[in-house]
Design an enzyme around this catalytic site. Sequence first.
Site, PDB file in Angstrom:
ATOM      1  N   ASP A 228       0.810  -1.215   0.000  1.00  0.00           N
ATOM      2  CA  ASP A 228       0.000   0.000   0.000  1.00  0.00           C
ATOM      3  C   ASP A 228       0.847   1.271   0.000  1.00  0.00           C
ATOM      4  O   ASP A 228       0.446   2.298   0.540  1.00  0.00           O
ATOM      5  CB  ASP A 228      -0.967   0.015   1.207  1.00  0.00           C
ATOM      6  CG  ASP A 228      -1.693  -1.310   1.345  1.00  0.00           C
ATOM      7  OD1 ASP A 228      -2.279  -1.741   0.351  1.00  0.00           O
ATOM      8  OD2 ASP A 228      -1.625  -1.922   2.419  1.00  0.00           O
TER       9      ASP A 228
ATOM     10  N   GLY B 198       1.600   2.945  -2.674  1.00  0.00           N
ATOM     11  CA  GLY B 198       1.206   3.840  -3.768  1.00  0.00           C
ATOM     12  C   GLY B 198       1.891   3.471  -5.078  1.00  0.00           C
ATOM     13  O   GLY B 198       2.135   4.326  -5.929  1.00  0.00           O
ATOM     14  N   LYS B 199       2.161   2.183  -5.256  1.00  0.00           N
ATOM     15  CA  LYS B 199       2.843   1.713  -6.467  1.00  0.00           C
ATOM     16  C   LYS B 199       2.058   2.058  -7.720  1.00  0.00           C
ATOM     17  O   LYS B 199       2.623   2.390  -8.756  1.00  0.00           O
ATOM     18  CB  LYS B 199       3.033   0.186  -6.412  1.00  0.00           C
ATOM     19  CG  LYS B 199       3.915  -0.281  -5.303  1.00  0.00           C
ATOM     20  CD  LYS B 199       4.004  -1.806  -5.264  1.00  0.00           C
ATOM     21  CE  LYS B 199       2.786  -2.498  -4.699  1.00  0.00           C
ATOM     22  NZ  LYS B 199       2.544  -2.342  -3.270  1.00  0.00           N
TER      23      LYS B 199
ATOM     24  N   ASN C 161      -5.411 -10.198  -3.630  1.00  0.00           N
ATOM     25  CA  ASN C 161      -5.110  -9.635  -2.305  1.00  0.00           C
ATOM     26  C   ASN C 161      -4.569  -8.223  -2.444  1.00  0.00           C
ATOM     27  O   ASN C 161      -4.596  -7.431  -1.523  1.00  0.00           O
ATOM     28  CB  ASN C 161      -4.101 -10.520  -1.538  1.00  0.00           C
ATOM     29  CG  ASN C 161      -2.848 -10.839  -2.336  1.00  0.00           C
ATOM     30  OD1 ASN C 161      -2.752 -10.533  -3.515  1.00  0.00           O
ATOM     31  ND2 ASN C 161      -1.892 -11.470  -1.690  1.00  0.00           N
ATOM     32  N   ALA C 162      -4.036  -7.913  -3.627  1.00  0.00           N
ATOM     33  CA  ALA C 162      -3.450  -6.594  -3.855  1.00  0.00           C
ATOM     34  C   ALA C 162      -4.550  -5.632  -4.287  1.00  0.00           C
ATOM     35  O   ALA C 162      -5.565  -6.048  -4.828  1.00  0.00           O
ATOM     36  CB  ALA C 162      -2.408  -6.688  -4.956  1.00  0.00           C
TER      37      ALA C 162
ATOM     38  N   HIS D 249      -4.636  -1.821  -6.227  1.00  0.00           N
ATOM     39  CA  HIS D 249      -3.962  -0.624  -6.727  1.00  0.00           C
ATOM     40  C   HIS D 249      -5.003   0.447  -6.983  1.00  0.00           C
ATOM     41  O   HIS D 249      -5.951   0.210  -7.715  1.00  0.00           O
ATOM     42  CB  HIS D 249      -3.250  -0.910  -8.054  1.00  0.00           C
ATOM     43  CG  HIS D 249      -2.058  -1.794  -7.891  1.00  0.00           C
ATOM     44  ND1 HIS D 249      -1.316  -2.238  -8.947  1.00  0.00           N
ATOM     45  CD2 HIS D 249      -1.478  -2.288  -6.793  1.00  0.00           C
ATOM     46  CE1 HIS D 249      -0.328  -2.987  -8.482  1.00  0.00           C
ATOM     47  NE2 HIS D 249      -0.420  -3.035  -7.191  1.00  0.00           N
TER      48      HIS D 249
ATOM     49  N   THR E 119       2.799 -12.736   2.692  1.00  0.00           N
ATOM     50  CA  THR E 119       1.908 -13.372   1.729  1.00  0.00           C
ATOM     51  C   THR E 119       2.636 -14.571   1.124  1.00  0.00           C
ATOM     52  O   THR E 119       3.745 -14.905   1.560  1.00  0.00           O
ATOM     53  CB  THR E 119       1.386 -12.347   0.698  1.00  0.00           C
ATOM     54  OG1 THR E 119       0.371 -12.972  -0.074  1.00  0.00           O
ATOM     55  CG2 THR E 119       2.493 -11.807  -0.195  1.00  0.00           C
TER      56      THR E 119
ATOM     57  N   THR F 190      -9.726  -4.789   1.451  1.00  0.00           N
ATOM     58  CA  THR F 190     -10.597  -5.276   2.525  1.00  0.00           C
ATOM     59  C   THR F 190     -11.242  -4.151   3.335  1.00  0.00           C
ATOM     60  O   THR F 190     -12.102  -4.416   4.169  1.00  0.00           O
ATOM     61  CB  THR F 190      -9.776  -6.139   3.515  1.00  0.00           C
ATOM     62  OG1 THR F 190      -8.718  -5.312   4.036  1.00  0.00           O
ATOM     63  CG2 THR F 190      -9.177  -7.357   2.849  1.00  0.00           C
TER      64      THR F 190
ATOM     65  N   ARG G   6      -5.522   0.514   8.486  1.00  0.00           N
ATOM     66  CA  ARG G   6      -4.120   0.059   8.502  1.00  0.00           C
ATOM     67  C   ARG G   6      -3.447   0.513   9.784  1.00  0.00           C
ATOM     68  O   ARG G   6      -3.761   1.585  10.305  1.00  0.00           O
ATOM     69  CB  ARG G   6      -3.379   0.649   7.295  1.00  0.00           C
ATOM     70  CG  ARG G   6      -3.944   0.138   5.987  1.00  0.00           C
ATOM     71  CD  ARG G   6      -3.213   0.696   4.776  1.00  0.00           C
ATOM     72  NE  ARG G   6      -3.865   0.243   3.558  1.00  0.00           N
ATOM     73  CZ  ARG G   6      -4.105   1.000   2.487  1.00  0.00           C
ATOM     74  NH1 ARG G   6      -3.711   2.253   2.451  1.00  0.00           N
ATOM     75  NH2 ARG G   6      -4.712   0.494   1.438  1.00  0.00           N
TER      76      ARG G   6
HETATM   77  P1  IMP Z   1      -2.749 -12.944   2.053  1.00  0.00           P
HETATM   78  O1  IMP Z   1      -1.900 -12.425   0.966  1.00  0.00           O
HETATM   79  O2  IMP Z   1      -4.225 -12.681   1.844  1.00  0.00           O
HETATM   80  O3  IMP Z   1      -2.476 -14.387   2.366  1.00  0.00           O
HETATM   81  O4  IMP Z   1      -2.381 -12.167   3.399  1.00  0.00           O
HETATM   82  C1  IMP Z   1      -1.138 -12.338   4.059  1.00  0.00           C
HETATM   83  C2  IMP Z   1      -0.678 -11.044   4.699  1.00  0.00           C
HETATM   84  O5  IMP Z   1      -0.285 -10.141   3.686  1.00  0.00           O
HETATM   85  C3  IMP Z   1      -1.757 -10.326   5.500  1.00  0.00           C
HETATM   86  O6  IMP Z   1      -1.151  -9.661   6.597  1.00  0.00           O
HETATM   87  C4  IMP Z   1      -2.289  -9.305   4.521  1.00  0.00           C
HETATM   88  O7  IMP Z   1      -2.891  -8.217   5.177  1.00  0.00           O
HETATM   89  C5  IMP Z   1      -1.009  -8.922   3.812  1.00  0.00           C
HETATM   90  N1  IMP Z   1      -1.232  -8.413   2.458  1.00  0.00           N
HETATM   91  C6  IMP Z   1      -1.464  -9.123   1.346  1.00  0.00           C
HETATM   92  N2  IMP Z   1      -1.556  -8.313   0.282  1.00  0.00           N
HETATM   93  C7  IMP Z   1      -1.365  -7.071   0.723  1.00  0.00           C
HETATM   94  C8  IMP Z   1      -1.308  -5.785   0.071  1.00  0.00           C
HETATM   95  O8  IMP Z   1      -1.435  -5.644  -1.144  1.00  0.00           O
HETATM   96  N3  IMP Z   1      -1.087  -4.723   0.884  1.00  0.00           N
HETATM   97  C9  IMP Z   1      -0.892  -4.851   2.216  1.00  0.00           C
HETATM   98  N4  IMP Z   1      -0.907  -6.027   2.840  1.00  0.00           N
HETATM   99  C10 IMP Z   1      -1.154  -7.121   2.109  1.00  0.00           C
END
Ligand code: IMP
Length: 469
Positions: A40, A42-43, A65-66, A68, A277, A339, A343
């Site tokens: 997060d 700001g990429k 999970n990402a 942008h 992750t 989500t 933060r």
């Molecule tokens: P997962 O990738 O959903 O398995 O999550 C594993 C950990 O990585 C957790 O603490 C998530 O909040 C964190 N996480 C995964 N992707 C991001 C992202 O793009 N930004 C910030 N945290 C991330």
Amino acid sequence: MSSVSHAQAPIELEPDAHEELRRRIVNRGHCAIVGLQWGDEGKGKIVDLLTRDYDVVVRYNGGANAGHSVVVANERYALHLIPSGILYPEKTNVVANGVVVDPAQMIAEIDGLRDRGIEIGDNLRLSDRAHLVMPYHKLQDGLMEQALSRARGDNQKIGTTGRGIGPCYADKAQRATGIRAGALLDPDRFRRKVAEVVAIKNVLLEALARSCDEPYEQIDAGALADEYLGYADRLGGHICDSTRLLHDAMSGGQRLLFEGANATLLDIDHGTYPFVTSSNCSSLGVHTGAGIPGHCVRSIVGIVKAYQTRVGGGPMVTELKDETGDRIREAGREYGTTTGRPRRCGWLDLVAIRYSAEVSGATSIALMLLDVLSGFDRLKICVGYRHQGRKLDGFPSDAGVLAGAEPIYDEVEGFAEPVCACRRFDELPEAARSYVRYIEKFVGVPVQIISVGPRRDQTIVRQEETRAK
Ligand code: IMP
């Protein structure tokens, strides 16, 4: 196309600033953009600024999970899987083999973009080697978090995004239970594969659910295959051998831009394991995640937020659980794009950033969200860690040690003035310039871009000689 203006809004960087970007970053060759903190940073904005000088934008790791966010012509686009180069009609966007793809999410993004006038056709390619996120991966993600928390008895979780990322990568490594996007192209084979995997998953997940006192409904393999073959109708035309495509692009003289997702401190090997992750989200992941040899990527832009944030569990040495942390959160709108979770916020941690810059091989830094720090009288910068009374030597590999570490701070002068209207380095208040110089000196990598707001034009490209050491 009626709303083409969103996609083609000019980059309002002054021509000399843009020239400087070319000289210092683009002319080095193929480029990777990676976060140097916990995500997060700001990429998306930097990818968007640089995209015009590249031909192909590539995602090489992670999944939905990402998140942008890119702001173009006052329109905010939230992208999870599709590279932000999609906002430019003439660029090719590749979701490469290292990504785990939730097809329903990808289709929702395609539809959302089309609704806003973005054309999507051959400009979006999906690797046939990318693994598919299936509904049982999301179920397993949630159940594993519950099971872990129960086993530990302390409600401690990894704090995943619940998008099924970990279980999907686990199945990729497991092999017997992994399913790749290419499988969607052969319906009979796909059905057989889904039936095989579901037979195994039903046994394992039922037991896992039982151990968590959760009900379990057996997955119907036929219905699941039907659902995914429906997605294949929409995505099939985008699926290709992306490794071949990227090598052909390179031999044809095209420039590649690799867009990292998540960030170096969340890298499965080099991050704060196990609070990470499940992919190599440092720049190291480019090579396996897109099939590109190490020597090909010469320019690596490390993205650093002017302070520290983290979502989910895991150690964060400079976390502020007080009013200062709340103030940073509100000023920086620090709530997850994926989500919506608030933060965790804290002061800049240069020990962690120096380590990730080293691992990712950053050749320059883009410092983001400097405007958020306006109005603080003093700023703290973490320059060392103390653990059990002893100063640690660098960034520890053990998350347990990091969790017990205390920050050693240097305190510097803050800047009262807003900086969001500054467009040149010498327009920044002296204290802000000193903050920038402090970072590059400590990390040993020049800060070449400074972002002072979400819009494209709110960007300073350093024109003077920047010296890292
Ligand atoms: P997962 O990738 O959903 O398995 O999550 C594993 C950990 O990585 C957790 O603490 C998530 O909040 C964190 N996480 C995964 N992707 C991001 C992202 O793009 N930004 C910030 N945290 C991330």
